[in-house]
Design a protein around this motif. Structure first.
Motif, mmCIF file in Angstrom:
data_model
loop_
_atom_site.group_PDB
_atom_site.id
_atom_site.type_symbol
_atom_site.label_atom_id
_atom_site.label_comp_id
_atom_site.label_asym_id
_atom_site.label_seq_id
_atom_site.Cartn_x
_atom_site.Cartn_y
_atom_site.Cartn_z
ATOM 1 N N PRO A 234 0.838 -1.206 0.000
ATOM 2 C CA PRO A 234 0.000 0.000 0.000
ATOM 3 C C PRO A 234 0.871 1.253 0.000
ATOM 4 N N THR A 235 0.278 2.382 -0.354
ATOM 5 C CA THR A 235 1.044 3.636 -0.373
ATOM 6 C C THR A 235 1.403 4.097 1.030
ATOM 7 N N LEU A 236 0.586 3.703 2.018
ATOM 8 C CA LEU A 236 0.854 4.053 3.411
ATOM 9 C C LEU A 236 1.033 2.791 4.257
ATOM 10 N N ASN A 237 1.905 2.843 5.248
ATOM 11 C CA ASN A 237 2.105 1.760 6.210
ATOM 12 C C ASN A 237 2.486 0.439 5.541
ATOM 13 N N SER A 238 3.316 0.503 4.529
ATOM 14 C CA SER A 238 3.662 -0.713 3.790
ATOM 15 C C SER A 238 4.530 -1.672 4.600
ATOM 16 N N ASP A 239 5.157 -1.194 5.687
ATOM 17 C CA ASP A 239 5.948 -2.088 6.527
ATOM 18 C C ASP A 239 5.067 -3.008 7.365
ATOM 19 N N SER A 240 3.870 -2.555 7.689
ATOM 20 C CA SER A 240 3.003 -3.322 8.594
ATOM 21 C C SER A 240 1.736 -3.859 7.930
ATOM 22 N N HIS A 241 1.409 -3.363 6.735
ATOM 23 C CA HIS A 241 0.146 -3.727 6.099
ATOM 24 C C HIS A 241 0.355 -4.156 4.645
ATOM 25 N N ASP A 242 -0.611 -4.898 4.141
ATOM 26 C CA ASP A 242 -0.665 -5.299 2.730
ATOM 27 C C ASP A 242 -1.954 -4.776 2.103
ATOM 28 N N TYR A 243 -1.880 -4.480 0.822
ATOM 29 C CA TYR A 243 -3.078 -4.168 0.039
ATOM 30 C C TYR A 243 -3.453 -5.460 -0.692
ATOM 31 N N VAL A 244 -4.596 -6.033 -0.339
ATOM 32 C CA VAL A 244 -4.991 -7.350 -0.833
ATOM 33 C C VAL A 244 -6.222 -7.243 -1.723
ATOM 34 N N ARG A 245 -6.127 -7.840 -2.896
ATOM 35 C CA ARG A 245 -7.270 -7.949 -3.818
ATOM 36 C C ARG A 245 -7.506 -9.437 -4.088
ATOM 37 N N ILE A 246 -8.681 -9.925 -3.724
ATOM 38 C CA ILE A 246 -9.011 -11.337 -3.887
ATOM 39 C C ILE A 246 -10.069 -11.494 -4.976
ATOM 40 N N THR A 247 -9.740 -12.287 -5.973
ATOM 41 C CA THR A 247 -10.659 -12.606 -7.065
ATOM 42 C C THR A 247 -11.169 -14.030 -6.866
ATOM 43 N N THR A 248 -12.456 -14.237 -7.092
ATOM 44 C CA THR A 248 -13.071 -15.553 -6.942
ATOM 45 C C THR A 248 -13.602 -16.014 -8.300
ATOM 46 N N TYR A 249 -13.147 -17.186 -8.735
ATOM 47 C CA TYR A 249 -13.620 -17.770 -9.993
ATOM 48 C C TYR A 249 -14.618 -18.868 -9.682
ATOM 49 N N VAL A 250 -15.851 -18.708 -10.185
ATOM 50 C CA VAL A 250 -16.916 -19.686 -10.009
ATOM 51 C C VAL A 250 -17.128 -20.364 -11.360
ATOM 52 N N ALA A 251 -16.608 -21.569 -11.508
ATOM 53 C CA ALA A 251 -16.645 -22.262 -12.796
ATOM 54 C C ALA A 251 -18.087 -22.548 -13.221
ATOM 55 N N PRO A 252 -18.360 -22.502 -14.545
ATOM 56 C CA PRO A 252 -17.364 -22.179 -15.572
ATOM 57 C C PRO A 252 -17.395 -20.742 -16.074
ATOM 58 N N PHE A 253 -18.401 -19.933 -15.689
ATOM 59 C CA PHE A 253 -18.624 -18.655 -16.367
ATOM 60 C C PHE A 253 -18.245 -17.404 -15.598
ATOM 61 N N VAL A 254 -18.181 -17.452 -14.287
ATOM 62 C CA VAL A 254 -18.248 -16.252 -13.450
ATOM 63 C C VAL A 254 -16.920 -15.927 -12.787
ATOM 64 N N ALA A 255 -16.571 -14.646 -12.788
ATOM 65 C CA ALA A 255 -15.443 -14.148 -12.006
ATOM 66 C C ALA A 255 -15.941 -12.987 -11.150
ATOM 67 N N LEU A 256 -15.678 -13.064 -9.853
ATOM 68 C CA LEU A 256 -16.014 -11.982 -8.930
ATOM 69 C C LEU A 256 -14.773 -11.131 -8.753
ATOM 70 N N ILE A 257 -14.827 -9.927 -9.322
ATOM 71 C CA ILE A 257 -13.688 -9.026 -9.340
ATOM 72 C C ILE A 257 -13.647 -8.263 -8.021
ATOM 73 N N PRO A 258 -12.457 -7.974 -7.469
ATOM 74 C CA PRO A 258 -12.403 -7.171 -6.248
ATOM 75 C C PRO A 258 -13.194 -5.874 -6.405
ATOM 76 N N PRO A 259 -13.998 -5.509 -5.412
ATOM 77 C CA PRO A 259 -14.878 -4.339 -5.536
ATOM 78 C C PRO A 259 -14.100 -3.036 -5.497
ATOM 79 N N ASN A 260 -14.756 -1.965 -5.917
ATOM 80 C CA ASN A 260 -14.194 -0.635 -5.705
ATOM 81 C C ASN A 260 -14.885 -0.012 -4.505
ATOM 82 N N ASN A 261 -14.718 1.293 -4.301
ATOM 83 C CA ASN A 261 -15.275 1.922 -3.109
ATOM 84 C C ASN A 261 -16.757 2.262 -3.254
ATOM 85 N N LEU A 262 -17.380 1.880 -4.400
ATOM 86 C CA LEU A 262 -18.778 2.231 -4.623
ATOM 87 C C LEU A 262 -19.700 1.032 -4.801
ATOM 88 N N TYR A 263 -19.201 -0.067 -5.382
ATOM 89 C CA TYR A 263 -20.057 -1.217 -5.669
ATOM 90 C C TYR A 263 -19.209 -2.458 -5.904
#
Length: 438
Positions: A234-263
């Motif tokens: 992350p831009t801040l506190n990178s020594d103690s924190h991680d910026y994590v984005r988790i994507t979920t693939y639901v076979a065979p058609f669907v990918a759940l993309i990490p959300p943004n701050n609105l939806y």
């Protein structure tokens, strides 16, 4: 890289191809409800290489039938949709939404004949922003299950749709490739500079609290597909924190993309045939979200502006996707409007079916590599036993599946982020079973 035989197992969906048969065992997101009006024009529909026709009858019911009339093979796309049935123009045979023949004006013994014949038809279900079609064996048809983007009946769902001229797998690989977003979409997914909060930045973009373009990728296979974490500084506190984005693939058609701050964000693919796919980009939220017209405008997929009434894009390989080189000189990274079209330019540029026998893969491709292994294995399992990925036990309701985006302390176990209690319990059981086997 894959062998040619593995590439075919992954990509081919027509006829008896194992991957296509796996897809037939699931409910397929075929159309948007807005495409079908009661007693309106029938719509030509092609799924998994099969030519079909869809229509909404007088009462609002939807039918999906074989395109060619069972009589003399004339196309029903040109038929009359009236009085709760679709009538072929050639000899007047009329079919209801279930494929029953309900009128044969050209036949003297119509009543007797109608009882003994039936036109090809498929089961249909309208829900969660889509018209779904089931194309597998009737005796093994699963009950329809709400998808991840419809956890409640009143969830706000906005969908854009674009027809893409390439195979489904290279599109899906784009959905689970976190590394490309920091480059290809850098003008739309803005990296928030040091010292500026996300709330203070321009909310017309997707904002990221990181300038790290080289994520560490960790994958967790599941019985429904896989989850993976892209871990950045992350831009801040990178020594103690991680910026994590988790994507979920639901076979065979669907990918759940990490959300943004609105939806929340998801993609769902509809394989048309081996070399064409319908791409759907979904924004959803239980309490807010984004208006569908605004969503399509943001994604460069407005009907009549960016795509035609059949969702074919005006941006094509032939016109270089209307790429604006002057805009590129002035700071726009790709010169192409809309995140989907930036991706489509990449997907279609790989050819109708990407040649995975001649690639130079790297560490950023770990999730893509795992997706290929999972789905090639699934195709072989189907060939060997008829087992269908995503149809086995233990089953976790799709509405319990989610993606994740956020800054967390480094010691946080990422597999629990965005995961429901049921999913965490399933992981623990799987780990215990594997440990006992070892």
């Amino acid at each position: 890289m894959l062998t040619a035989e593995e590439n075919d197992l992954l990509c081919r969906v027509e006829g008896a191809a194992p991957m296509g048969q796996i897809m037939r065992a699931h409910w397929i997101p075929a159309l948007l409800p807005e495409q079908l009006k009661a007693d309106g024009a029938p719509k030509r529909l092609r799924l998994l290489g099969e030519d079909l026709v869809a229509f909404r009858d007088t009462s609002g019911k939807i039918g999906v039938l074989g395109e060619q009339c069972m009589h003399r093979k004339a196309s029903l796309v040109y038929g009359r949709n009236e009085d709760c049935g679709l009538r072929c123009l050639y000899h007047g045979w009329k079919f209801d939404v279930d494929g029953n023949v309900i009128d044969m004006p050209s036949e003297p013994a119509a009543e007797r004949v109608m009882k003994n014949i039936k036109h090809k038809s498929y089961a249909v279900h309208e829900a969660a922003g889509f018209v779904w079609v089931y194309m597998g064996p009737a005796e093994t048809m699963p009950a329809f299950e709400p998808p991840p983007w419809a956890p409640t009946p009143d969830t706000s769902i906005s969908i854009l749709r674009i027809e893409v001229n390439c195979n489904w797998a290279q599109i899906l690989e784009g959905q689970i490739d976190s590394a490309h977003s920091s480059t290809l979409h850098s003008s739309d997914m803005v990296m928030v500079p040091e010292g500026i909060s996300r709330a203070e930045a321009n909310d017309t973009h997707w904002l990221r609290p990181s300038t790290d373009k080289s994520p560490r990728i960790i994958v967790q296979p599941t019985n429904y597909g896989m989850r993976y974490a892209a871990i950045r500084k992350p831009t801040l506190n990178s020594d103690s924190h991680d910026y994590v984005r988790i994507t979920t693939y639901v076979a065979p058609f669907v990918a759940l993309i990490p959300p943004n701050n609105l939806y929340n964000v998801a993609t769902v693919l509809t394989p048309v045939d081996d070399t064409h796919t319908t791409f759907h980009f979904i924004a959803w939220n239980q309490t807010g979200g984004i208006d569908q017209d605004v969503w399509r405008r943001f994604g460069g997929a407005e009907i009549g502006v960016d795509v035609d009434e059949n969702f074919h894009s005006y941006r094509t390989r032939a016109n270089n996707y209307l790429q604006d080189r002057e805009a590129m000189k002035n700071g726009d990274f790709t010169g192409v409007k809309g995140i989907p079209h930036q991706d489509i330019m990449m997907w279609e540029g790989m050819g109708p079916i990407a040649d995975r026998t001649a690639e130079s893969l790297s560490a950023s491709d770990i999730a893509v590599i795992q997706f290929r292994r999972i789905m090639v294995k699934a195709a072989r399992q189907y060939q060997d036993s008829g087992a269908v990925i995503g149809r086995g036990e233990p089953h976790i309701a799709q509405v319990k599946l989610a993606s994740f985006e956020g800054i967390v302390p480094k010691a946080t176990p990422w597999r629990t982020l965005g995961a429901s209690e049921e999913e965490v319990a399933s992981y623990a059981a799987s780990a215990a079973k594997q440990s006992a086997a070892e």
